[in-house]
Design a protein around this motif. Structure first.
Motif, PDB file in Angstrom:
ATOM      1  N   UNK A 107       0.840  -1.202   0.000  1.00 49.63           N
ATOM      2  CA  UNK A 107       0.000   0.000   0.000  1.00 49.63           C
ATOM      3  C   UNK A 107       0.871   1.247   0.000  1.00 49.63           C
ATOM      4  N   UNK A 108       0.307   2.347  -0.447  1.00 46.96           N
ATOM      5  CA  UNK A 108       1.022   3.615  -0.478  1.00 46.96           C
ATOM      6  C   UNK A 108       0.841   4.317   0.869  1.00 46.96           C
ATOM      7  N   UNK A 109       1.939   4.728   1.510  1.00 50.25           N
ATOM      8  CA  UNK A 109       1.862   5.431   2.801  1.00 50.25           C
ATOM      9  C   UNK A 109       3.207   6.131   3.013  1.00 50.25           C
ATOM     10  N   UNK A 110       3.297   7.369   2.507  1.00 51.04           N
ATOM     11  CA  UNK A 110       4.593   8.064   2.467  1.00 51.04           C
ATOM     12  C   UNK A 110       5.220   8.209   3.857  1.00 51.04           C
ATOM     13  N   UNK A 111       4.402   8.578   4.844  1.00 49.99           N
ATOM     14  CA  UNK A 111       4.965   8.844   6.172  1.00 49.99           C
ATOM     15  C   UNK A 111       5.495   7.552   6.821  1.00 49.99           C
ATOM     16  N   UNK A 112       4.685   6.503   6.737  1.00 50.14           N
ATOM     17  CA  UNK A 112       5.101   5.211   7.310  1.00 50.14           C
ATOM     18  C   UNK A 112       6.341   4.690   6.575  1.00 50.14           C
ATOM     19  N   UNK A 113       6.354   4.883   5.262  1.00 48.60           N
ATOM     20  CA  UNK A 113       7.483   4.467   4.432  1.00 48.60           C
ATOM     21  C   UNK A 113       8.772   5.105   4.949  1.00 48.60           C
ATOM     22  N   UNK A 114       8.687   6.404   5.209  1.00 48.43           N
ATOM     23  CA  UNK A 114       9.869   7.137   5.669  1.00 48.43           C
ATOM     24  C   UNK A 114      10.278   6.674   7.068  1.00 48.43           C
ATOM     25  N   UNK A 129      10.093   0.196  -2.730  1.00 54.67           N
ATOM     26  CA  UNK A 129      10.240   1.335  -3.636  1.00 54.67           C
ATOM     27  C   UNK A 129       8.898   1.951  -4.020  1.00 54.67           C
ATOM     28  N   UNK A 130       8.947   3.193  -4.450  1.00 52.27           N
ATOM     29  CA  UNK A 130       7.734   3.874  -4.894  1.00 52.27           C
ATOM     30  C   UNK A 130       6.934   4.421  -3.723  1.00 52.27           C
ATOM     31  N   UNK A 131       7.581   4.645  -2.574  1.00 48.05           N
ATOM     32  CA  UNK A 131       6.888   5.205  -1.414  1.00 48.05           C
ATOM     33  C   UNK A 131       5.871   4.247  -0.815  1.00 48.05           C
ATOM     34  N   UNK A 132       5.992   2.954  -1.162  1.00 46.89           N
ATOM     35  CA  UNK A 132       4.998   2.003  -0.661  1.00 46.89           C
ATOM     36  C   UNK A 132       5.522   1.230   0.554  1.00 46.89           C
ATOM     37  N   UNK A 133       4.562   0.643   1.264  1.00 45.40           N
ATOM     38  CA  UNK A 133       4.901  -0.201   2.417  1.00 45.40           C
ATOM     39  C   UNK A 133       4.314  -1.587   2.137  1.00 45.40           C
TER      40      UNK A 133
END
Ligand SMILES: Cc1cc2nc3c(=O)[nH]c(=O)nc-3n(C[C@H](O)[C@H](O)[C@H](O)COP(=O)(O)OP(=O)(O)OC[C@H]3O[C@@H](n4cnc5c(N)ncnc54)[C@H](O)[C@@H]3O)c2cc1C
Length: 388
Positions: free
Chosen positions: A183-190, A212-216
């Motif tokens: 799933x896409x989750x920029x903050x969690x990814x970071x 990759x792609x800002x996904x988790x």
């Protein structure tokens, strides 16, 4: 010589690529209508790593791999215990890569010789396993005649069901279900960065890591009373992993429906022989070790390559199949036994087992102990081909 390969997963693409390079005419039929993008992180080590090296695949795999610095085991109270994963990889002499399963398939796909045909969105519907040749009809209405049919269609193999018998005869259930989704989750990814987050909990485990792609990616495994697959896998996932902390709760809000949600039983496959007439099995179809053994993908590459080596060197197809199974089955049995032994520590069922695992984690901070454990993880030495 001509081969039909059923299944464009890790085993099927390995076999197709190696046969194609050996000059065989190869067609691969894959049920999925498009390349499977969903998946989970695999540790790629042991015999598959050595086979990939001999196949010249390592530079591409290193490009696709993820640098995992540490695994953080987080308990119910939110307390984290860390394992330096980069050190574990170093203990393996760097011969351990963290790869998303679709990326391993991509590397194998890219390596296919141009004359190997991959037909998506179709499958084998009937098989006529004649004495000198095998003829299969496919769901797209075509008929394929080949010297060899390779069933590389995974743990629920259709080729196995058609030629060897119903699944229940060969699949040993281990009492867990597993799931994975992206799933896409920029903050969690970071926040996750290069950390592999794992819950340190009884009877169920959830893992989160950035891709990759800002996904988790989330993966999970949990004990079940009834191994039958649920009618609604998404609902089963949300139920099974509820209450495992804020990060997992956040991930569950993104849980997709099938087919974007991977959901399956955790099981092993035990059958003998692995071939009948002109039909032979490869990968999970005959040798599933389960995620508990952490080497199914590795064995799919190494076993697939060994099968092709035997087909290229034996004096007949039956002899090649016999050599393949004789050399490879003991390695598989060894990894399956290790997987079953690992179940109690991977998914502790009692407080005592959980505490024992925590003690084990502490021990892994000691370099010598870590090296001993990683030696056991790789397991029994696998046969190599004379080309290695
Ligand atoms: C959560 C999880 C974690 C894992 N971790 C690791 C790990 O750390 N290390 C490791 O080495 N292994 C790991 N594994 C195991 C590994 O993923 C499998 O062993 C490996 O994918 C087996 O490859 P395969 O090609 O035999 O089968 P699959 O990957 O199942 O591929 C089978 C292919 O056949 C296709 N197919 C299915 N049915 C048909 C049909 N009837 N007709 C045509 N095509 C069909 C499928 O679409 C698929 O493309 C893990 C597995 C899971 C579930």
């Amino acid at each position: 010589m001509r081969a039909l390969v059923c299944g464009a997963g890790i085993a099927g693409l390995t076999v197709a690529g190696e046969l194609g390079r050996a000059g065989w005419d190869v067609t691969v039929v894959e049920r999925s209508p498009a390349r499977r993008e969903h998946g989970y992180m695999i540790d790629f080590l042991g015999p598959g790593f050595a086979a990939a090296e001999a196949m010249g695949l390592l530079p591409r795999l290193r490009e696709l791999a993820y640098p995992i610095d540490r695994v953080s085991f987080v308990d119910e109270a939110g307390r984290a215990r860390h394992l330096r994963y980069d050190q574990v990889a170093r203990d393996q002499g760097g011969r351990l890569l963290s790869l998303m399963r679709p990326d391993l398939e991509l590397a194998l796909l890219e390596r296919l010789p141009p004359h190997v045909e991959v037909r998506l969105g179709t499958t084998v519907t009937t098989i006529d396993n004649g004495p000198g040749r095998v003829t299969a009809t496919c769901a797209d209405g075509t008929t394929e005649s080949a010297d060899v049919l390779v069933g590389a269609d995974g743990i629920h193999s259709t080729v196995r069901s058609q030629v060897f018998g119903p699944e229940e005869r060969f699949v040993r259930q281990l009492g867990f279900h597993t799931c994975a989704f992206l799933f896409g989750a920029a903050e969690l990814h970071q926040r996750l960065g290069a950390t592999f987050y794992l819950t340190d909990t009884l009877d169920r485990v959830a893992g989160l890591y950035a891709v990759r792609g800002g996904r988790v990616a989330m993966f999970g495994a949990h004990r079940v009373d009834d191994v039958a697959l649920p009618a609604d896998p998404r609902a089963a996932v949300v139920r099974a992993y509820a209450g495992l902390g804020r990060l997992v709760e956040e991930a569950l809000t993104h849980c997709p429906e099938s087919p974007d949600l991977y959901y399956d039983q955790v099981a092993q496959v035990e059958l003998a022989p692995w071939s009948a007439g002109r039909v032979v099995l490869a990968g999970d179809a005959c040798q599933a070790v389960s995620l508990l053994a952490g080497q199914g993908a590795s064995l799919a590459v190494a076993g697939g390559r060994l099968l092709v080596h035997e087909l290229s060197t034996a004096s007949s197809v039956p002899e090649a199949f016999a050599h393949y199974e004789r050399r490879w089955a003991p390695v598989v049995a060894d990894r399956q036994a290790a997987g079953r032994r690992a179940a109690g520590s991977f998914l502790p069922r009692s407080r005592r087992a959980l505490l024992l695992r925590r003690a084990g984690l502490r021990l892994l901070q000691v370099p010598l102990a870590r090296r001993l454990v990683s030696g056991r993880v790789v397991g029994r030495r696998a046969p190599t081909t004379t080309r290695d």
